[in-house]
Design an enzyme around this catalytic site. Sequence first.
Site, PDB file in Angstrom:
ATOM      1  N   CYS A   2       0.829  -1.206   0.000  1.00 37.15           N
ATOM      2  CA  CYS A   2       0.000   0.000   0.000  1.00 37.15           C
ATOM      3  C   CYS A   2       0.867   1.261   0.000  1.00 37.15           C
ATOM      4  O   CYS A   2       1.989   1.255   0.494  1.00 37.15           O
ATOM      5  CB  CYS A   2      -0.878   0.029   1.241  1.00 37.15           C
ATOM      6  SG  CYS A   2      -1.746  -1.496   1.536  1.00 37.15           S
ATOM      7  N   ARG A  27       4.248   0.475  -6.383  1.00 36.95           N
ATOM      8  CA  ARG A  27       4.319  -0.398  -5.202  1.00 36.95           C
ATOM      9  C   ARG A  27       3.363  -1.587  -5.306  1.00 36.95           C
ATOM     10  O   ARG A  27       3.503  -2.545  -4.558  1.00 36.95           O
ATOM     11  CB  ARG A  27       3.984   0.410  -3.936  1.00 36.95           C
ATOM     12  CG  ARG A  27       5.072   1.391  -3.557  1.00 36.95           C
ATOM     13  CD  ARG A  27       4.648   2.242  -2.383  1.00 36.95           C
ATOM     14  NE  ARG A  27       4.408   1.467  -1.183  1.00 36.95           N
ATOM     15  CZ  ARG A  27       5.278   1.290  -0.203  1.00 36.95           C
ATOM     16  NH1 ARG A  27       6.465   1.843  -0.286  1.00 36.95           N
ATOM     17  NH2 ARG A  27       4.971   0.589   0.865  1.00 36.95           N
ATOM     18  N   TRP A  75      -3.275  -2.524  -1.256  1.00 31.93           N
ATOM     19  CA  TRP A  75      -2.961  -3.887  -1.695  1.00 31.93           C
ATOM     20  C   TRP A  75      -3.651  -4.792  -0.678  1.00 31.93           C
ATOM     21  O   TRP A  75      -3.275  -4.815   0.494  1.00 31.93           O
ATOM     22  CB  TRP A  75      -1.446  -4.106  -1.691  1.00 31.93           C
ATOM     23  CG  TRP A  75      -0.987  -5.383  -2.282  1.00 31.93           C
ATOM     24  CD1 TRP A  75      -0.771  -5.659  -3.605  1.00 31.93           C
ATOM     25  CD2 TRP A  75      -0.621  -6.574  -1.572  1.00 31.93           C
ATOM     26  NE1 TRP A  75      -0.302  -6.941  -3.757  1.00 31.93           N
ATOM     27  CE2 TRP A  75      -0.202  -7.539  -2.538  1.00 31.93           C
ATOM     28  CE3 TRP A  75      -0.605  -6.944  -0.220  1.00 31.93           C
ATOM     29  CZ2 TRP A  75       0.216  -8.825  -2.189  1.00 31.93           C
ATOM     30  CZ3 TRP A  75      -0.184  -8.218   0.123  1.00 31.93           C
ATOM     31  CH2 TRP A  75       0.217  -9.139  -0.863  1.00 31.93           C
ATOM     32  N   ASN A 101      -1.249   1.643   6.245  1.00 31.67           N
ATOM     33  CA  ASN A 101      -0.422   0.555   5.702  1.00 31.67           C
ATOM     34  C   ASN A 101      -0.061  -0.358   6.861  1.00 31.67           C
ATOM     35  O   ASN A 101       0.325   0.126   7.922  1.00 31.67           O
ATOM     36  CB  ASN A 101       0.878   1.088   5.096  1.00 31.67           C
ATOM     37  CG  ASN A 101       0.660   1.799   3.784  1.00 31.67           C
ATOM     38  OD1 ASN A 101      -0.462   1.880   3.308  1.00 31.67           O
ATOM     39  ND2 ASN A 101       1.732   2.315   3.220  1.00 31.67           N
ATOM     40  N   GLY A 102      -0.142  -1.671   6.633  1.00 34.98           N
ATOM     41  CA  GLY A 102       0.238  -2.611   7.694  1.00 34.98           C
ATOM     42  C   GLY A 102      -0.929  -3.502   8.072  1.00 34.98           C
ATOM     43  O   GLY A 102      -1.942  -3.568   7.355  1.00 34.98           O
ATOM     44  N   GLU A 485      17.444 -16.862 -10.127  1.00 34.36           N
ATOM     45  CA  GLU A 485      16.964 -15.508 -10.417  1.00 34.36           C
ATOM     46  C   GLU A 485      16.267 -15.450 -11.779  1.00 34.36           C
ATOM     47  O   GLU A 485      15.208 -14.833 -11.921  1.00 34.36           O
ATOM     48  CB  GLU A 485      18.151 -14.532 -10.342  1.00 34.36           C
ATOM     49  CG  GLU A 485      17.853 -13.100 -10.747  1.00 34.36           C
ATOM     50  CD  GLU A 485      16.796 -12.416  -9.892  1.00 34.36           C
ATOM     51  OE1 GLU A 485      16.335 -12.999  -8.897  1.00 34.36           O
ATOM     52  OE2 GLU A 485      16.412 -11.285 -10.250  1.00 34.36           O
ATOM     53  N   LYS A 489      12.307 -14.370 -12.384  1.00 39.68           N
ATOM     54  CA  LYS A 489      11.906 -13.274 -13.283  1.00 39.68           C
ATOM     55  C   LYS A 489      10.795 -13.745 -14.221  1.00 39.68           C
ATOM     56  O   LYS A 489       9.812 -13.048 -14.448  1.00 39.68           O
ATOM     57  CB  LYS A 489      13.101 -12.802 -14.119  1.00 39.68           C
ATOM     58  CG  LYS A 489      14.099 -11.962 -13.384  1.00 39.68           C
ATOM     59  CD  LYS A 489      13.599 -10.546 -13.195  1.00 39.68           C
ATOM     60  CE  LYS A 489      14.031  -9.903 -11.913  1.00 39.68           C
ATOM     61  NZ  LYS A 489      13.705 -10.483 -10.647  1.00 39.68           N
ATOM     62  N   GLU A 492       7.486 -14.206 -12.298  1.00 45.60           N
ATOM     63  CA  GLU A 492       6.778 -13.044 -11.771  1.00 45.60           C
ATOM     64  C   GLU A 492       6.260 -12.107 -12.844  1.00 45.60           C
ATOM     65  O   GLU A 492       5.182 -11.539 -12.677  1.00 45.60           O
ATOM     66  CB  GLU A 492       7.575 -12.305 -10.687  1.00 45.60           C
ATOM     67  CG  GLU A 492       8.813 -11.582 -11.116  1.00 45.60           C
ATOM     68  CD  GLU A 492       9.461 -10.798  -9.957  1.00 45.60           C
ATOM     69  OE1 GLU A 492      10.662 -10.568 -10.024  1.00 45.60           O
ATOM     70  OE2 GLU A 492       8.765 -10.407  -9.001  1.00 45.60           O
ATOM     71  N   HIS A 508      17.689 -36.828 -10.963  1.00 47.26           N
ATOM     72  CA  HIS A 508      17.176 -37.394  -9.711  1.00 47.26           C
ATOM     73  C   HIS A 508      15.673 -37.152  -9.552  1.00 47.26           C
ATOM     74  O   HIS A 508      15.151 -37.254  -8.450  1.00 47.26           O
ATOM     75  CB  HIS A 508      17.949 -36.828  -8.520  1.00 47.26           C
ATOM     76  CG  HIS A 508      19.396 -37.209  -8.541  1.00 47.26           C
ATOM     77  ND1 HIS A 508      19.824 -38.489  -8.278  1.00 47.26           N
ATOM     78  CD2 HIS A 508      20.504 -36.496  -8.854  1.00 47.26           C
ATOM     79  CE1 HIS A 508      21.144 -38.546  -8.403  1.00 47.26           C
ATOM     80  NE2 HIS A 508      21.582 -37.347  -8.754  1.00 47.26           N
ATOM     81  N   LYS A 608       5.865  -4.062  -4.603  1.00 45.21           N
ATOM     82  CA  LYS A 608       7.301  -3.759  -4.646  1.00 45.21           C
ATOM     83  C   LYS A 608       7.949  -4.001  -3.295  1.00 45.21           C
ATOM     84  O   LYS A 608       9.050  -4.508  -3.211  1.00 45.21           O
ATOM     85  CB  LYS A 608       7.504  -2.300  -5.078  1.00 45.21           C
ATOM     86  CG  LYS A 608       8.968  -1.889  -5.214  1.00 45.21           C
ATOM     87  CD  LYS A 608       9.668  -2.661  -6.310  1.00 45.21           C
ATOM     88  CE  LYS A 608      11.141  -2.373  -6.410  1.00 45.21           C
ATOM     89  NZ  LYS A 608      11.869  -3.409  -7.164  1.00 45.21           N
TER      90      LYS A 608
HETATM   91  O1  M6R Z   1      13.025  -5.056  -0.960  1.00 39.69           O
HETATM   92  P1  M6R Z   1      13.598  -6.431  -0.846  1.00 39.69           P
HETATM   93  O2  M6R Z   1      14.891  -6.572  -1.598  1.00 39.69           O
HETATM   94  O3  M6R Z   1      13.751  -6.879   0.567  1.00 39.69           O
HETATM   95  O4  M6R Z   1      12.555  -7.382  -1.551  1.00 39.69           O
HETATM   96  C1  M6R Z   1      12.731  -8.775  -1.540  1.00 39.69           C
HETATM   97  C2  M6R Z   1      11.823  -9.467  -2.523  1.00 39.69           C
HETATM   98  O5  M6R Z   1      10.486  -9.174  -2.223  1.00 39.69           O
HETATM   99  C3  M6R Z   1      12.124  -9.022  -3.969  1.00 39.69           C
HETATM  100  O6  M6R Z   1      13.440  -9.300  -4.333  1.00 39.69           O
HETATM  101  C4  M6R Z   1      11.171  -9.754  -4.960  1.00 39.69           C
HETATM  102  O7  M6R Z   1      11.450 -11.104  -4.984  1.00 39.69           O
HETATM  103  C5  M6R Z   1      11.307  -9.112  -6.334  1.00 39.69           C
HETATM  104  N1  M6R Z   1      10.019  -8.766  -6.834  1.00 39.69           N
HETATM  105  C6  M6R Z   1      11.943  -9.999  -7.340  1.00 39.69           C
HETATM  106  O8  M6R Z   1      12.031  -9.380  -8.587  1.00 39.69           O
END
Ligand code: M6R
Length: 613
Positions: A2, A27, A75, A101-102, A485, A489, A492, A508, A608
């Site tokens: 949020c 965000r 959110w 937020n929270g 990684e 990507k 997501e 395996h 984010k």
């Molecule tokens: O702000 P942070 O680096 O702590 O965030 C960690 C993860 O939420 C963040 O890396 C997330 O996996 C990304 N969306 C990946 O692209």
Amino acid sequence: MCGIVGFAGKVPAAPILLDGLKKLEYRGYDSAGVCVYHAGSLQVAKKQGELKNLLAVTDNGATLPGNIGIGHTRWATHGAPSDENAHPHLSQDGKIAVVHNGIIENYLALKEMLLAQGVTFRSETDTEVVCNLIAMYYARSGNFLWSVQMTREVIVGSYALVILCADEPDTIIAMKQDSPLIFGQGEGCNFVASDVPAILKYTREVVYLNDGDLVVMTADSVRFLNRQSATVEKKTEHIAWDITAAEKGGYEHFMLKEIFEQPSAFAKTISPHIQDGKVVLDGVSFEERYLKNLSRIYVVACGSAYYVGCVGKYVLEKLCRVPVEPMLASEFHYCDPLCDENTLVLVISQSGETADTKLALLEAKRRGARTLAIVNVVGSAISKEADDVIYTWAGPEIAVATTKAYSTQLAIVYLLGLYMARLRETITDGEYDELLAAIQALPGQIAALLTEEKIQEIQDFAKKFHQAEDVYFIGRNVDNATCLEGSLKLKEIAYIHSEAYAAGELKHGPISLIVPGTLVVAVATHPDLFDKTMSNVKETTSRGADVLAVTTDAFADEIGKTAGQWVLIPETLPLLQPSLSVVPLQLFSYYVSLERGCSIDKPRNLAKSVTVE
Ligand code: M6R
């Protein structure tokens, strides 16, 4: 997650609030709303879906006159995305408006208490409970500040709360616990916000609030109170970066812009730490004795930052000869980790606000470990809590899918490895110099991967493979860590099921999933392991897999013997290769997502900065 913005000034608030919310869209959110005080009452407008829906119902803010107000992008946590559940929430008597937020953990018990008093609720949210709680205290006392302070005593959980009262139309009260909140000082106006971009157009002078802080502000005044309700002075920080850093600058998406920013972000991150051919880490105060006695390093993080830790395992163990264990922050907290004063807990976070990472950091401290944070956002909670901090200078990262933050985190891990290895005497002078020179060459090598020709090559592969339903990424050693990684990507932003496996592990179990036409992305950059990875690639091609390989120029003549298609990347030292091999994987996901018409910068269900556990 949020986003929050609050404004008290002498000009209409709604357009400023809506503009701030626009800057916070990155965000991740599913509804948005604003509340403005005008002519004796609090006026609320809120809409499910994109901000443009709210802009439409308010005629870009014109239907909401008034010079003080609060805004929010939500959110969903408690209750589905809907107009009713969107913030701001108004108390039943219309006196109090709140954005939040929270998560308020004890909201159910509080709701029952309020229901018993005859309060009715319009939403399923915990926030509406807080709003009515403040209103209950206000009805008893007629004192806005006291009502907010009383509420703080009762609620349990995480919050950045920004509150308006119809009877005190010049004042905004805000308070924070475990959720980011800043104050911004403008000319004849004041702001509160969850993030700098929301207010940067109007002010560069900000105060990063601490947990327990409460702000009482009008257009011309501000007062900061601590948890004990004493007035405290706060240091104003000047934001040096420009709003253009948080704008697209001609790119179609933030993600693409941020991929292209990687050479400069990497260079900016390493340059303050290299002086006279040596690594200097100003943010770190390790004594030689401590480093010599170091018995274990945990690298604790979430998502991509955790995958930096997976590369870090290879880098730090190889250079420093100490056991390194990457751990997901959400697991660390609850696994009874083995920490003592000889343990270093390295936490990595772009936002510096990730709840899981912050909790893990606090747990590590509680257990007596020394903590070091690699963080991008200055003044963030994690940067404040850790014993030592090293900043990445990636600039604001707006796309939900991280790229430049990942790259700059890797950069710091390399420098940290070199720095500690030298003090621990686990590296020769020659190795040290060679590695440092190779690190300094990386920005240029990353730039070489961003030429038109390379981009076109990857775009063509994306066109060919964008309909894939299952993708397997395989590699060994650091290439395996890079695969994690690359796979994340693709998941997501392109919504494709993909998995990353150590190449030697396929046989395996997961090899049973390889059928004719399955896409296998093989990362094979490590010179000592190339042949072994190629054997694993052959295991997949003989079952009909279509293989896209990422390897170095050194294997240009070899790769075509095994893989159907490939991307060549420049060669560097094996430990540093992830900084280069990740770039085509980022681009591949980006262009696949583009082909599939996905929401690249704001993928569904994601935020984010993840500030809930
Ligand atoms: O702000 P942070 O680096 O702590 O965030 C960690 C993860 O939420 C963040 O890396 C997330 O996996 C990304 N969306 C990946 O692209």
